[in-house]
Design an enzyme around this catalytic site. Structure first.
Site, mmCIF file in Angstrom:
data_model
loop_
_atom_site.group_PDB
_atom_site.id
_atom_site.type_symbol
_atom_site.label_atom_id
_atom_site.label_comp_id
_atom_site.label_asym_id
_atom_site.label_seq_id
_atom_site.Cartn_x
_atom_site.Cartn_y
_atom_site.Cartn_z
ATOM 1 N N TYR A 1 11.493 -4.250 5.884
ATOM 2 C CA TYR A 1 12.410 -4.519 4.770
ATOM 3 C C TYR A 1 13.321 -5.701 5.054
ATOM 4 O O TYR A 1 14.000 -5.756 6.082
ATOM 5 C CB TYR A 1 13.252 -3.269 4.516
ATOM 6 C CG TYR A 1 13.984 -3.215 3.197
ATOM 7 C CD1 TYR A 1 13.336 -2.863 2.025
ATOM 8 C CD2 TYR A 1 15.343 -3.481 3.133
ATOM 9 C CE1 TYR A 1 14.019 -2.771 0.816
ATOM 10 C CE2 TYR A 1 16.042 -3.387 1.927
ATOM 11 C CZ TYR A 1 15.360 -3.042 0.780
ATOM 12 O OH TYR A 1 16.035 -2.954 -0.420
ATOM 13 N N SER B 1 7.997 0.393 9.371
ATOM 14 C CA SER B 1 9.061 0.621 8.402
ATOM 15 C C SER B 1 8.539 0.324 6.992
ATOM 16 O O SER B 1 7.584 0.954 6.551
ATOM 17 C CB SER B 1 10.287 -0.212 8.767
ATOM 18 O OG SER B 1 11.392 0.190 7.996
ATOM 19 N N GLN B 2 9.129 -0.644 6.270
ATOM 20 C CA GLN B 2 8.559 -0.990 4.970
ATOM 21 C C GLN B 2 7.098 -1.382 5.122
ATOM 22 O O GLN B 2 6.244 -1.001 4.312
ATOM 23 C CB GLN B 2 9.326 -2.150 4.336
ATOM 24 C CG GLN B 2 8.692 -2.667 3.047
ATOM 25 C CD GLN B 2 9.395 -3.891 2.518
ATOM 26 O OE1 GLN B 2 10.132 -3.807 1.543
ATOM 27 N NE2 GLN B 2 9.176 -5.039 3.158
ATOM 28 N N ASP C 1 15.527 9.002 13.999
ATOM 29 C CA ASP C 1 15.441 7.930 13.012
ATOM 30 C C ASP C 1 16.183 8.327 11.734
ATOM 31 O O ASP C 1 15.721 9.149 10.957
ATOM 32 C CB ASP C 1 13.972 7.635 12.706
ATOM 33 C CG ASP C 1 13.772 6.404 11.838
ATOM 34 O OD1 ASP C 1 14.757 5.906 11.269
ATOM 35 O OD2 ASP C 1 12.616 5.955 11.735
ATOM 36 N N HIS D 1 15.417 4.066 14.510
ATOM 37 C CA HIS D 1 14.391 3.401 13.709
ATOM 38 C C HIS D 1 13.596 2.346 14.475
ATOM 39 O O HIS D 1 12.566 1.887 13.979
ATOM 40 C CB HIS D 1 15.027 2.789 12.463
ATOM 41 C CG HIS D 1 14.026 2.405 11.412
ATOM 42 N ND1 HIS D 1 13.048 3.274 10.952
ATOM 43 C CD2 HIS D 1 13.825 1.230 10.738
ATOM 44 C CE1 HIS D 1 12.306 2.665 10.041
ATOM 45 N NE2 HIS D 1 12.757 1.428 9.909
#
Length: 322
Positions: free
Chosen positions: A92, A187-188, A273, A303
């Protein structure tokens, strides 16, 4: 941060309460069909990076709506025959960055394609170069609520379509082997990887790390960390729109794409996370349809997850599949 989510033994059995839309497959079939009405127009321009061990191409292809999307294709310097292909998606706020930021996978003897994320690339790393020319209804700053008034307008409809077209573009280059294609991302990028895993039926493998965009009903009520918090802040202002928002998000939930996963998969999760809570990651992992799947668990990480340790784990795992 101490453990805040379900215990690990419960995570291994956890299932999402996210309701799958009845027209989920029809929605995505129509979306991709409309996108393919535009010529892919994949162009690969050699770049002089000063690097001697790899060759890099500046890539442009037509994504959602025929909009130009950028990427880098990097191959070992001596490559003269089709190579296994790794397509990577970015976290992201990041973009494709600079070519020298992406050397790991070409160094293992594979072709590596990294997709720029439209409208992003200004939050960290070396930046991005892909605009998002589509406007939308009022949104909270960020990307999570852009076009959230309807599935047809939602930002990630464009991104996920770009991601499928990125696989098609990368496969069109003569130095890539379409029959050996892997999708990866963190992640994203992990959430995008799940979408691609559900929408592209003939991948060799997928490897989503601490994936975002999963189990929206739980994620948006469990963590107050951004980016999920963007949705709550939008609803804090736009009172009474929660059902409308939940409906839109259900078309983009990684759990539903996971239920259509047809390739071996290696996930990773971190138990501390707060950005992508472990239960939301396990929701997608437990829904993943292919029986050949595994998940690396990092007990004391936030994360950042496994970081370089997870990169090493992926390299070992992929060695037996490419």
């Amino acid at each position: 941060m101490p453990l805040f989510d379900l215990p690990l033994d419960e995570l291994r059995d956890y299932r999402s309460a996210s309701a799958e839309p009845e027209d989920f497959d029809a929605f995505w079939s129509k979306t991709l069909q409309e996108s393919r009405e535009h010529d892919l127009d994949a162009r690969f321009e050699p770049v002089d990076t000063g690097l001697t061990t790899v060759r890099t191409y500046d890539v442009t292809f037509a994504g959602f709506g025929g909009h130009p999307v950028k990427g880098w294709l990097t191959v070992p310097a001596g490559a003269d025959a089709p190579l296994p292909l790794i397509v990577e998606y970015i976290g992201y706020g990041g973009g494709r960055g600079l070519p020298h930021e992406h050397l790991l996978w070409a160094s293992t003897g594979r072709a590596h394609f990294v997709m720029d994320t439209r409208g992003q690339g200004s939050g960290w790393g070396g930046g991005g170069g892909t605009a998002d020319p589509v406007g939308g209804a009022p949104a909270y700053p960020g990307f999570m609520t852009r076009g959230i008034d309807a599935p047809e307008n939602y930002y990630y409809r464009r991104v996920f379509t770009d991601a499928v077209r990125a696989v098609e573009a990368a496969r069109s280059h003569p130095l890539t082997d379409a029959a050996r294609t892997v999708a990866i991302g963190g992640s994203q990028g992990g959430g995008i990887t799940l979408a691609v895993g559900g929408l592209v039926p003939d991948l060799t493998a997928v490897a989503p790390d601490v994936p975002f965009l999963c189990d929206f009903p739980r994620a948006t009520t469990l963590t107050d960390r951004h980016p999920y918090r963007e949705i709550g802040l939008y609803l804090k202002t736009h009172r009474g729109r929660a059902d409308e928002v939940r409906r839109t998000l259900s078309y983009f939930d990684g759990v539903h794409f996971a239920a259509r996963g047809r390739a071996p998969a290696l996930f990773s999760a971190a138990l501390e996370d707060l950005t992508c809570p472990p239960s939301t990651v396990f929701a997608a992992f437990n829904a993943w349809a292919h029986e050949d799947k595994d998940i690396e668990v990092y007990e004391f990480n936030d994360h950042e997850g496994g970081g370089p340790y997870q990169e090493a784990a992926k390299a070992r795992w992929l060695a037996g599949r490419l």
